[in-house]
Each structure stands twice: as C-alpha cells, then as structure tokens.
Motif scaffolding. Structure first.
Motif, PDB file in Angstrom:
ATOM      1  N   GLN A 150       0.823  -1.207   0.000  1.00 41.11           N
ATOM      2  CA  GLN A 150       0.000   0.000   0.000  1.00 41.11           C
ATOM      3  C   GLN A 150       0.865   1.268   0.000  1.00 41.11           C
ATOM      4  OE1 GLN A 150      -3.255  -0.012  -0.378  1.00 41.11           O
ATOM      5  NE2 GLN A 150      -3.368  -2.232  -0.302  1.00 41.11           N
ATOM      6  N   ILE A 151       1.967   1.239   0.745  1.00 39.89           N
ATOM      7  CA  ILE A 151       2.876   2.398   0.777  1.00 39.89           C
ATOM      8  C   ILE A 151       3.400   2.679  -0.629  1.00 39.89           C
ATOM      9  CG2 ILE A 151       5.120   3.224   1.614  1.00 39.89           C
ATOM     10  CD1 ILE A 151       4.532   1.518   4.188  1.00 39.89           C
ATOM     11  N   ILE A 152       3.851   1.635  -1.290  1.00 38.89           N
ATOM     12  CA  ILE A 152       4.404   1.787  -2.637  1.00 38.89           C
ATOM     13  C   ILE A 152       3.325   2.258  -3.614  1.00 38.89           C
ATOM     14  CG2 ILE A 152       5.405   0.496  -4.561  1.00 38.89           C
ATOM     15  CD1 ILE A 152       6.710  -1.276  -2.281  1.00 38.89           C
ATOM     16  N   ALA A 153       2.128   1.696  -3.489  1.00 39.76           N
ATOM     17  CA  ALA A 153       1.026   2.075  -4.384  1.00 39.76           C
ATOM     18  C   ALA A 153       0.669   3.547  -4.257  1.00 39.76           C
ATOM     19  CB  ALA A 153      -0.201   1.212  -4.091  1.00 39.76           C
ATOM     20  N   ASN A 154       0.857   4.120  -3.067  1.00 37.87           N
ATOM     21  CA  ASN A 154       0.543   5.539  -2.863  1.00 37.87           C
ATOM     22  C   ASN A 154       1.441   6.478  -3.653  1.00 37.87           C
ATOM     23  OD1 ASN A 154      -1.726   5.608  -1.105  1.00 37.87           O
ATOM     24  ND2 ASN A 154      -0.437   4.968   0.591  1.00 37.87           N
ATOM     25  N   PHE A 155       2.531   5.951  -4.213  1.00 32.51           N
ATOM     26  CA  PHE A 155       3.439   6.776  -5.011  1.00 32.51           C
ATOM     27  C   PHE A 155       3.276   6.546  -6.499  1.00 32.51           C
ATOM     28  CE2 PHE A 155       5.301   7.429  -0.927  1.00 32.51           C
ATOM     29  CZ  PHE A 155       5.929   8.671  -1.011  1.00 32.51           C
ATOM     30  N   SER A 156       2.302   5.741  -6.877  1.00 28.80           N
ATOM     31  CA  SER A 156       2.033   5.536  -8.300  1.00 28.80           C
ATOM     32  C   SER A 156       1.378   6.788  -8.874  1.00 28.80           C
ATOM     33  CB  SER A 156       1.121   4.327  -8.499  1.00 28.80           C
ATOM     34  OG  SER A 156      -0.155   4.574  -7.919  1.00 28.80           O
ATOM     35  N   PRO A 157       1.529   7.033 -10.185  1.00 31.26           N
ATOM     36  CA  PRO A 157       0.986   8.265 -10.782  1.00 31.26           C
ATOM     37  C   PRO A 157      -0.499   8.488 -10.506  1.00 31.26           C
ATOM     38  CG  PRO A 157       2.454   7.166 -12.317  1.00 31.26           C
ATOM     39  CD  PRO A 157       2.286   6.227 -11.152  1.00 31.26           C
ATOM     40  N   GLY A 158      -1.280   7.409 -10.468  1.00 31.49           N
ATOM     41  CA  GLY A 158      -2.709   7.568 -10.272  1.00 31.49           C
ATOM     42  C   GLY A 158      -3.125   7.835  -8.840  1.00 31.49           C
ATOM     43  N   SER A 159      -2.250   7.539  -7.886  1.00 32.59           N
ATOM     44  CA  SER A 159      -2.593   7.694  -6.464  1.00 32.59           C
ATOM     45  C   SER A 159      -1.810   8.787  -5.756  1.00 32.59           C
ATOM     46  CB  SER A 159      -2.335   6.363  -5.728  1.00 32.59           C
ATOM     47  OG  SER A 159      -3.084   5.315  -6.290  1.00 32.59           O
ATOM     48  N   ARG A 160      -0.778   9.284  -6.391  1.00 36.03           N
ATOM     49  CA  ARG A 160       0.124  10.237  -5.741  1.00 36.03           C
ATOM     50  C   ARG A 160      -0.536  11.597  -5.565  1.00 36.03           C
ATOM     51  NH1 ARG A 160       4.503   9.335  -9.087  1.00 36.03           N
ATOM     52  NH2 ARG A 160       3.814  11.024 -10.441  1.00 36.03           N
ATOM     53  N   PRO A 161      -0.552  12.144  -4.355  1.00 38.99           N
ATOM     54  CA  PRO A 161      -1.123  13.482  -4.140  1.00 38.99           C
ATOM     55  C   PRO A 161      -0.316  14.550  -4.883  1.00 38.99           C
ATOM     56  CG  PRO A 161      -0.848  12.313  -2.065  1.00 38.99           C
ATOM     57  CD  PRO A 161      -0.101  11.541  -3.089  1.00 38.99           C
ATOM     58  N   LEU A 162      -0.977  15.638  -5.254  1.00 39.97           N
ATOM     59  CA  LEU A 162      -0.325  16.709  -5.999  1.00 39.97           C
ATOM     60  C   LEU A 162       0.874  17.264  -5.242  1.00 39.97           C
ATOM     61  CD1 LEU A 162      -0.170  18.665  -8.372  1.00 39.97           C
ATOM     62  CD2 LEU A 162      -1.847  20.123  -7.179  1.00 39.97           C
ATOM     63  N   ALA A 163       0.733  17.449  -3.930  1.00 43.26           N
ATOM     64  CA  ALA A 163       1.829  18.015  -3.127  1.00 43.26           C
ATOM     65  C   ALA A 163       3.053  17.110  -3.165  1.00 43.26           C
ATOM     66  CB  ALA A 163       1.375  18.208  -1.682  1.00 43.26           C
ATOM     67  N   VAL A 164       2.842  15.821  -3.241  1.00 42.02           N
ATOM     68  CA  VAL A 164       3.958  14.861  -3.301  1.00 42.02           C
ATOM     69  C   VAL A 164       4.603  14.906  -4.681  1.00 42.02           C
ATOM     70  CG1 VAL A 164       4.604  12.431  -3.119  1.00 42.02           C
ATOM     71  CG2 VAL A 164       2.970  13.426  -1.498  1.00 42.02           C
ATOM     72  N   SER A 165       3.778  15.023  -5.713  1.00 42.16           N
ATOM     73  CA  SER A 165       4.317  15.131  -7.074  1.00 42.16           C
ATOM     74  C   SER A 165       5.184  16.382  -7.220  1.00 42.16           C
ATOM     75  CB  SER A 165       3.177  15.166  -8.098  1.00 42.16           C
ATOM     76  OG  SER A 165       2.499  13.929  -8.158  1.00 42.16           O
ATOM     77  N   VAL A 166       4.731  17.485  -6.635  1.00 43.16           N
ATOM     78  CA  VAL A 166       5.502  18.728  -6.665  1.00 43.16           C
ATOM     79  C   VAL A 166       6.825  18.532  -5.940  1.00 43.16           C
ATOM     80  CG1 VAL A 166       5.578  21.123  -5.881  1.00 43.16           C
ATOM     81  CG2 VAL A 166       3.481  20.217  -6.907  1.00 43.16           C
ATOM     82  N   TRP A 167       6.781  17.890  -4.775  1.00 45.35           N
ATOM     83  CA  TRP A 167       7.998  17.638  -4.008  1.00 45.35           C
ATOM     84  C   TRP A 167       8.973  16.759  -4.793  1.00 45.35           C
ATOM     85  CZ3 TRP A 167       9.221  12.706  -1.673  1.00 45.35           C
ATOM     86  CH2 TRP A 167      10.383  12.741  -0.884  1.00 45.35           C
ATOM     87  N   LEU A 168       8.429  15.797  -5.541  1.00 45.71           N
ATOM     88  CA  LEU A 168       9.264  14.925  -6.346  1.00 45.71           C
ATOM     89  C   LEU A 168       9.786  15.611  -7.603  1.00 45.71           C
ATOM     90  CD1 LEU A 168       7.155  11.629  -6.136  1.00 45.71           C
ATOM     91  CD2 LEU A 168       9.417  11.994  -5.125  1.00 45.71           C
ATOM     92  N   GLY A 169       9.230  16.784  -7.913  1.00 48.56           N
ATOM     93  CA  GLY A 169       9.626  17.510  -9.111  1.00 48.56           C
ATOM     94  C   GLY A 169       9.014  16.953 -10.379  1.00 48.56           C
ATOM     95  N   LEU A 170       7.810  16.368 -10.241  1.00 45.38           N
ATOM     96  CA  LEU A 170       7.130  15.759 -11.389  1.00 45.38           C
ATOM     97  C   LEU A 170       5.944  16.594 -11.843  1.00 45.38           C
ATOM     98  CD1 LEU A 170       7.183  12.080 -10.116  1.00 45.38           C
ATOM     99  CD2 LEU A 170       8.750  13.156 -11.751  1.00 45.38           C
TER     100      LEU A 170
END
Length: 213
Positions: free
Chosen positions: A193-213
């Motif tokens: 579940q932790i890993i799935a939360n970082f998939s493109p479809g589940s990743r929160p916008l704030a996390v995507s910004v932090w990742l630089g994506l």
C-alpha cells in the motif's frame, strides 16, 4: 443385560471425558503470543532520485499489541517488523534512505523525512466471529515533512492479513501459527500500500511537486 448397560455407560463416560479434555485444550490454545519475522522483498520499480530520512520513534520500535478476547490473551510483538516494512518500501521507492536518530536537529542532508506511526491494530479470531478466519488489520499514519518541519503530506495506510484456521496443524499449534501468518500478511500488504501511494494515479499533488514531477 445389566452388564451391557454398564458398558454403554462407561463408554459414553469415557467419550465425554475425552471431549471435555479436547475442549479444554482448544480453549487453552485459543490465546497466543507471537513474534512475527516478516521478510519483504524490495519492489522492482524505478526509484525516485531523492535522498530521504526516516525516523522511527521508540514507541514504534518497541510496539507490542495486546488484547484479551473471551478470556484468552493475544500478544503480537510487532516492534522491528515496522522498520522492515518501511525500510523495504522506502529503499525501493528512493535512491537513498537514511535512518535518523532524532528529528531535532537533523544532521543528515535529506530532501524529505518520513515519520511512520502506528495508529492501531484490529484482531478478529474464529472464537469471536464464528468464522474460520484469523484476520489482522494494521493501520499506520505516515507523515512526509520537509527538513525544516513543514508537512508535505500525511497518509493513513492499512495493511490487512487473513488466513483460514483449517490450514494450520493441530489444535495446540493452530492459533499461534495462523495468527503469525495473518500478521505477516498484513505487514506485507502495508508495504504494498505504501508503494502504491506513489504511483501516478494515487500520488497526491503536493507529493508530485515535491518529487519535481
């Protein structure tokens, strides 16, 4: 005739005694004290080019779940298994993972810090539910913060494990073995579940910004 009747009485008395002993053994075997030792393989995914820290509190590292159900005590020593869940998951997700001894001050150069906490454990047993299953639900709260302490995101992550008691050995072995396997299944599920939360479809916008994506 009287002799035959006496034999019947003796026969059923012995049967009743054996059944009573079996039920007593079943009751004694209902409780359990287990120490899971879960092995979680690293996910086969491309890792993000980030260095992250992870902080394990003393409460998390020493965590022991205890509960009494129908006069039977269940103890699950989770402790270091929590670290295994997050070490495996985060090492698969990120280029480098550093374990932090403290949050203040943060001596390592990291891009973000993960702070896992245990929110609770729910246990269901055949003795309580009347079903054939041992079920374990582990709930985590995971904070991702900036090195300066600002929160990026918080997840609630469940891990669920379930086994059928009929798949496990003798009466005396059944509870401990089944409960341990259900717990280990729940820990592996939490990692997934932790890993799935970082998939493109589940990743929160704030996390995507932090990742630089």
């Amino acid at each position: 005739m009287k002799s035959m009747f006496s034999k019947v009485i003796v026969y059923w008395s012995v049967r009743a005694t054996c059944l009573s002993a079996l039920f007593i053994l079943w009751g004694c075997a209902s409780g359990a004290h287990v120490i899971p030792s879960v092995s979680i393989p690293s996910p086969l995914i491309d890792s993000f080019p980030k260095t992250v820290g992870v902080y394990y509190s003393t409460e998390l590292k020493d965590d022991i779940f205890e509960e009494e159900k129908k006069r039977q005590k269940y103890v699950i020593e989770l402790g270091s298994n929590h670290e295994q869940v997050f070490d495996s998951s985060l090492n698969g997700l990120f280029e480098k993972v550093v374990t932090l001894d403290s949050l203040d001050p943060v001596s390592e150069t990291v891009d973000g810090i993960f702070i896992p906490e245990i929110q609770g454990v729910t246990l269901a047993t055949p003795a309580v539910t009347g079903q054939d299953y041992y079920e374990v639900l582990i709930r985590y709260s995971i904070r991702l913060i900036e090195p300066n302490g600002d929160e990026i995101h918080r997840w609630i992550v469940p891990g669920y494990g379930k086994v059928n008691r009929r798949d496990y050995g003798s009466v005396m072995e059944r509870t401990s073995d089944a409960l341990q396997q259900a717990t280990e299944n729940a820990l592996r599920d939490a990692s997934s579940q932790i890993i799935a939360n970082f998939s493109p479809g589940s990743r929160p916008l704030a996390v995507s910004v932090w990742l630089g994506l």
